[in-house]
Scaffold this active site. Structure first.
Site, mmCIF file in Angstrom:
data_model
loop_
_atom_site.group_PDB
_atom_site.id
_atom_site.type_symbol
_atom_site.label_atom_id
_atom_site.label_comp_id
_atom_site.label_asym_id
_atom_site.label_seq_id
_atom_site.Cartn_x
_atom_site.Cartn_y
_atom_site.Cartn_z
ATOM 1 N N ALA A 206 0.865 -1.175 0.000
ATOM 2 C CA ALA A 206 0.000 0.000 0.000
ATOM 3 C C ALA A 206 0.905 1.228 0.000
ATOM 4 C CB ALA A 206 -0.858 0.002 1.251
ATOM 5 N N GLU B 14 4.190 -5.836 6.946
ATOM 6 C CA GLU B 14 3.404 -4.797 7.638
ATOM 7 C C GLU B 14 3.772 -4.698 9.117
ATOM 8 O OE1 GLU B 14 0.801 -5.899 4.100
ATOM 9 O OE2 GLU B 14 2.305 -6.836 5.385
ATOM 10 N N GLU C 53 -0.748 -9.187 -1.443
ATOM 11 C CA GLU C 53 -2.179 -9.450 -1.225
ATOM 12 C C GLU C 53 -2.962 -9.347 -2.547
ATOM 13 O OE1 GLU C 53 -3.343 -8.110 3.186
ATOM 14 O OE2 GLU C 53 -2.216 -6.556 2.099
ATOM 15 N N GLY D 266 0.455 -5.116 0.578
ATOM 16 C CA GLY D 266 -0.724 -5.078 -0.299
ATOM 17 C C GLY D 266 -0.421 -5.594 -1.692
HETATM 18 N N1 T1G Z 1 4.684 3.426 0.132
HETATM 19 C C1 T1G Z 1 5.185 4.654 -0.145
HETATM 20 N N2 T1G Z 1 6.500 4.908 -0.467
HETATM 21 C C2 T1G Z 1 7.311 3.844 -0.492
HETATM 22 C C3 T1G Z 1 6.854 2.524 -0.198
HETATM 23 C C4 T1G Z 1 5.473 2.342 0.119
HETATM 24 N N3 T1G Z 1 4.960 1.134 0.376
HETATM 25 N N4 T1G Z 1 7.912 1.695 -0.292
HETATM 26 C C5 T1G Z 1 8.973 2.453 -0.635
HETATM 27 N N5 T1G Z 1 8.618 3.737 -0.748
HETATM 28 C C6 T1G Z 1 9.490 4.855 -1.140
HETATM 29 C C7 T1G Z 1 10.561 5.164 -0.082
HETATM 30 O O1 T1G Z 1 10.081 6.044 0.888
HETATM 31 C C8 T1G Z 1 11.639 5.798 -0.948
HETATM 32 O O2 T1G Z 1 11.256 7.131 -1.196
HETATM 33 C C9 T1G Z 1 11.532 5.022 -2.254
HETATM 34 O O3 T1G Z 1 10.224 4.454 -2.268
HETATM 35 C C10 T1G Z 1 12.531 3.923 -2.360
HETATM 36 O O4 T1G Z 1 12.465 3.128 -1.208
HETATM 37 C C11 T1G Z 1 -2.957 -3.111 3.096
HETATM 38 C C12 T1G Z 1 -1.290 -1.589 4.696
HETATM 39 C C13 T1G Z 1 10.372 -1.897 -1.528
HETATM 40 C C14 T1G Z 1 12.126 -3.155 -0.344
HETATM 41 O O5 T1G Z 1 6.323 -2.247 4.031
HETATM 42 O O6 T1G Z 1 10.544 -2.216 2.201
HETATM 43 O O7 T1G Z 1 0.786 -2.834 2.258
HETATM 44 O O8 T1G Z 1 13.143 8.269 -0.095
HETATM 45 O O9 T1G Z 1 14.775 3.619 -0.369
HETATM 46 O O10 T1G Z 1 16.029 0.165 -0.456
HETATM 47 O O11 T1G Z 1 -1.663 -4.816 3.896
HETATM 48 O O12 T1G Z 1 11.202 0.401 0.081
HETATM 49 O O13 T1G Z 1 13.194 7.863 -2.551
HETATM 50 O O14 T1G Z 1 11.559 9.525 -1.570
HETATM 51 O O15 T1G Z 1 13.364 1.793 0.674
HETATM 52 O O16 T1G Z 1 15.332 -0.344 -2.830
HETATM 53 C C15 T1G Z 1 3.831 -2.790 3.081
HETATM 54 C C16 T1G Z 1 8.066 -0.916 2.185
HETATM 55 C C17 T1G Z 1 3.129 -1.490 3.122
HETATM 56 C C18 T1G Z 1 7.395 -2.207 1.931
HETATM 57 C C19 T1G Z 1 12.689 -1.110 -1.684
HETATM 58 N N6 T1G Z 1 5.037 -2.656 2.289
HETATM 59 N N7 T1G Z 1 9.171 -0.660 1.275
HETATM 60 O O17 T1G Z 1 13.816 -0.859 -0.908
HETATM 61 O O18 T1G Z 1 14.293 1.539 -1.661
HETATM 62 S S1 T1G Z 1 1.729 -1.553 4.201
HETATM 63 C C20 T1G Z 1 6.200 -2.369 2.842
HETATM 64 C C21 T1G Z 1 10.344 -1.334 1.391
HETATM 65 C C22 T1G Z 1 0.586 -2.461 3.344
HETATM 66 C C23 T1G Z 1 -1.575 -3.598 3.270
HETATM 67 C C24 T1G Z 1 -0.689 -2.759 4.094
HETATM 68 C C25 T1G Z 1 11.445 -0.903 0.482
HETATM 69 C C26 T1G Z 1 11.610 -1.783 -0.780
HETATM 70 P P1 T1G Z 1 12.341 8.243 -1.345
HETATM 71 P P2 T1G Z 1 13.788 2.530 -0.531
HETATM 72 P P3 T1G Z 1 14.981 0.103 -1.496
#
Ligand code: T1G
Length: 704
Positions: free
Chosen positions: A66, A128, A108, A105
């Site tokens: 998400a 999450e 999912e 998500g």
């Molecule tokens: N939402 C918004 N921005 C995101 C994002 C996300 N999910 N994931 C990454 N970014 C932005 C981050 O802030 C950065 O921005 C850029 O992307 C690169 O990220 C309903 C509620 C995918 C493994 O927890 O673990 O789904 O600093 O530097 O090292 O169940 O990002 O460049 O402006 O980390 O290559 C669940 C979170 C969400 C994954 C890549 N998903 N992301 O790592 O790059 S909750 C996560 C990561 C959800 C549902 C629920 C990592 C990555 P900027 P980065 P990276």
């Protein structure tokens, strides 16, 4: 190719529809992406020529979850459930094509597709829990139906990114296609399932795994017991476990209701707010306002480490783990042999625990070579000095490194407190000098304080920040000030902890309060672990502090079976009547007047001065932003991430309350509690630390 919206394209090739998402950086499920998915799949379903739909992403990754920036905000566009319902109930097979990371998500959504195909380098996960949440779009009910309760518990409470090969083995993906050939691979797969008229597999309808697990409720009790210590203080892991229990014991839609209820509770709670803040704070820390993204980097293909002690050895392992050859130099052969032997032992221990393979032990240890000659550093790209903390020794070493190392090499010091401007001043290339402050054990601790000296070049800073990510560290930029960010604040807490035991509290009272607050260990138990006799000199000891008295009695910590605490065979810490008597006698002899001290006062006396010092550091421009200070404390000093860090915590408590307490303490105990001018200013303006715009560059120019 028809554009569905700005981030989604649909093309029909033969009897296959290909829906492509392109929403950099990670195709997060923003409302634009959700709308594109809902419209795109519906359009493909409505097209009589289409027999199957492929969902694929452009850019570096499949949907990584998400959009975290939207969580808790006003809802716009199609809901994730809308999207999933269209996909899952499609009369035509929908196939997800996964590369990069299918997370949260994103996984999912893929789990509502009828089939999933991936390239071998892809990974899947439901992380999450790291945001203080749980998978809130059916993941807690669908994952156990594919992989079983035990594996679902492990994945959901660790947030691990599971490699595609293991996903295939677990049934999470149906086929792996050649690396770099995802599009043609998934089209071939889709054609195959159309030709073979394969069924529309709905994960929600799978039941064999959950039915089998229903007969083993002990899975959950055992899992909770095995992870109690790791999950202490966090809400999200337990809520994830309850959802898997619901998946095993309830019909799908009932389980979904449990998931929704627990998700909303976590999402609207303080822990997830703090952990989401921490997610972005970590990424923000990489950004240095006056060091542009495109600053040219210095190639670092070889590294030299001076000192094969605990720190030097741990630092060397980080680079070898990243495939970078390391030359480690020591003054004496036995010290070198000891250092190299410790490195190998650490690798072998990791292999025994299944963390790496025996081949990897050889490969990594093989990248580290020893020498007794500093001239071995002549051609390395980076040298990190990790020797005894004395300025005269550091200066002597940097003079030598300046003469030995090639032009363009980075000269770094691992000092944890000394003035790096002074160290740099003995070289003819102060622009090449930088601080790289690792934390012990250096091959484990995630934090790396990168210390920018007055003349440090922007290319050296940019290179060091990028290198930190390459060796798996979380880098935070600090200015030159005694103790930099972390230790400078720690000093405040340690000082108050020592004072409190002279006012009536006992070491175990203070440790209990900080342990219950969420720290893994209190300051006195930590001292016993590291040893009370670090930099204690027997000949000079005159019983002037409690520590002196303890050391003189050979109570030097865990290693002597006693320190502030007594220790049983299992090294469990037991409050000590001996220490209690020592403290009472010491206080009586110094004319002290012990009193009952509340847990609340202990917490405020140990935490608020740290927050205040954080404000001083920010005010002096020795940290770029408040969130950097929080990243330091969460990744280097055990601050509980569900409390967001000292500066975030200060904002939650209310800076007016922190200021008022500091003033009341100052009135009683003096200027050690002098409020920071920045704190005063923010309270006067009704602002928070989060409102402090980042310092443009780490400067000597104070913020105010
Ligand atoms: N939402 C918004 N921005 C995101 C994002 C996300 N999910 N994931 C990454 N970014 C932005 C981050 O802030 C950065 O921005 C850029 O992307 C690169 O990220 C309903 C509620 C995918 C493994 O927890 O673990 O789904 O600093 O530097 O090292 O169940 O990002 O460049 O402006 O980390 O290559 C669940 C979170 C969400 C994954 C890549 N998903 N992301 O790592 O790059 S909750 C996560 C990561 C959800 C549902 C629920 C990592 C990555 P900027 P980065 P990276």
């Amino acid at each position: 190719m028809a554009a569905i919206n700005s981030v989604t394209d649909l093309v029909v090739e033969g009897d296959l529809a290909v829906l492509t998402l392109n929403s950099p950086p990670v195709n997060a499920l923003s409302y634009g992406v959700r709308d594109g998915l809902a419209l795109g799949v519906a359009q493909a379903i409505a097209d009589p020529a289409v027999k199957a739909v492929v969902l694929i992403c452009d850019g570096r990754t499949f949907i990584a979850g998400a959009d975290i920036t939207e969580i808790g905000g006003a809802h716009k566009g199609a809901t994730l459930f809308d999207v999933q319902s269209i996909i899952e109930n499609s009369p035509k097979p929908v196939v997800a094509a996964i590369h990069g990371t299918a997370l949260g998500g994103g996984l999912e959504v893929a789990l509502t597709c009828h089939y999933r195909v991936a390239v071998p380098s892809a990974k899947c996960g439901l992380p999450e829990v790291n945001l203080g949440l749980l998978p809130g779009a059916g993941g807690t009910q669908r994952l156990p139906r594919i992989v079983g309760a035990q594996k679902a518990l492990e994945m959901m409470t660790s947030g691990q990114h599971v490699p595609a090969k293991a996903c295939l083995a677990m049934g999470l993906v149906d086929e792996l296609v050649d690396e770099g050939k995802l599009r043609e691979g998934v089209l071939a797969f889709a054609s195959k399932i159309v030709a073979e008229e394969r069924p529309l597999k709905k994960v929600r309808d799978l039941s064999d795994k959950v039915e089998a697990d229903r007969a083993h409720p002990e899975i959950f009790a055992a899992f909770r017991k095995a992870h109690a210590r790791k999950f202490r203080g966090f809400l999200a892991p337990e809520y994830n476990i309850r959802c898997v229990e619901a998946a095993v014991n309830l019909p799908f839609d009932e389980g979904l209701k449990v998931e929704r209820k627990l998700f909303v509770e976590l999402m609207s709670g303080p822990q997830s707010a703090a952990q989401r803040y921490a997610f972005f704070a970590e990424r923000q820390a990489n950004k240095i306002p006056d060091v542009p993204e495109d600053t040219p980097l210095i190639a670092v293909n070889t590294v030299g480490i001076l000192g094969a002690g605990t720190m030097g050895g741990g630092i060397a392992m980080n680079f070898a783990n990243a495939g970078i050859p390391v030359t480690i130099v020591e003054v004496k052969q036995d010290a070198l042999d000891r250092g190299l032997a410790t490195i190998r032992k650490n690798y072998e221990r990791t292999a025994q625990r299944g963390g790496i393979t025996a081949e990897q032990v050889e490969q990594r240890a093989g990248l580290i070579t020893g020498s007794l000659d500093m001239n071995a550093f002549a051609d390395v790209d980076l040298v990190i000095e990790a020797v005894f903390e004395r300025m005269d020794i550091k200066k002597d070493i940097f003079e030598k490194l300046d003469a030995i190392c090639k032009p363009g090499a980075i000269l770094a010091t691992n000092t944890s407190a000394l003035n790096i401007d002074e160290i740099a001043s003995v070289t003819r290339r102060p622009e090449a000098v930088i601080g790289m402050h690792f934390f012990s054990p250096a091959n484990v601790m995630k934090l790396l304080e990168i210390v920018r000296a007055d003349h440090t070049g922007k290319d050296v800073i940019a290179t060091s920040m990028k290198l930190a990510k390459k060796i798996g560290k979380i880098a935070v930029l600090a200015g030159v000030t005694p103790g930099f960010i972390g230790n400078r604040m720690l000093l405040q807490r340690q000082r108050e902890a020592q004072k409190l035991i002279l006012e009536g509290a006992m070491p175990w009272d203070i440790d209990r309060v900080l342990y219950d607050f969420g720290f893994p260990m209190g300051p006195f138990a930590m001292s016993d672990l590291t040893g009370l006799d670090i930099s204690w000199i027997k000949e000079k000891s005159k019983g002037e502090t409690i520590r002196d008295v303890l050391c003189e009695m050979d109570r030097r910590g865990q290693k002597t079976g006693a320190g502030y605490y007594d220790y049983d065979e299992a090294r469990n810490a037991i409050p000590s009547p001996v220490t209690e008597k020592i403290i009472q006698d010491f206080v009586a002899k110094s004319g002290g007047n012990p009193r009952k001290i509340s847990d609340e006062e202990i917490l405020e006396r140990t935490i608020y001065p740290m927050i205040n010092e954080g404000a001083n550091i920010l005010e002096e421009g020795k940290a770029l932003r408040a969130s950097d200070i929080d990243v330091v404390w969460e990744n280097g000093y055990g601050w509980p991430v569900y409390r967001g860090g000292p500066m975030w915590y200060g904002d939650q408590v209310g800076l007016d309350k922190v200021l008022a307490k500091m003033k009341s303490f100052q009135a009683i105990m003096g200027d050690q509690f002098k409020p920071s001018a920045l704190l005063e200013k923010l309270v006067a303006e009704g602002k928070r630390f989060q409102d402090v715009t980042e310092v443009t560059a780490l400067s000597r120019q104070p913020l105010l």
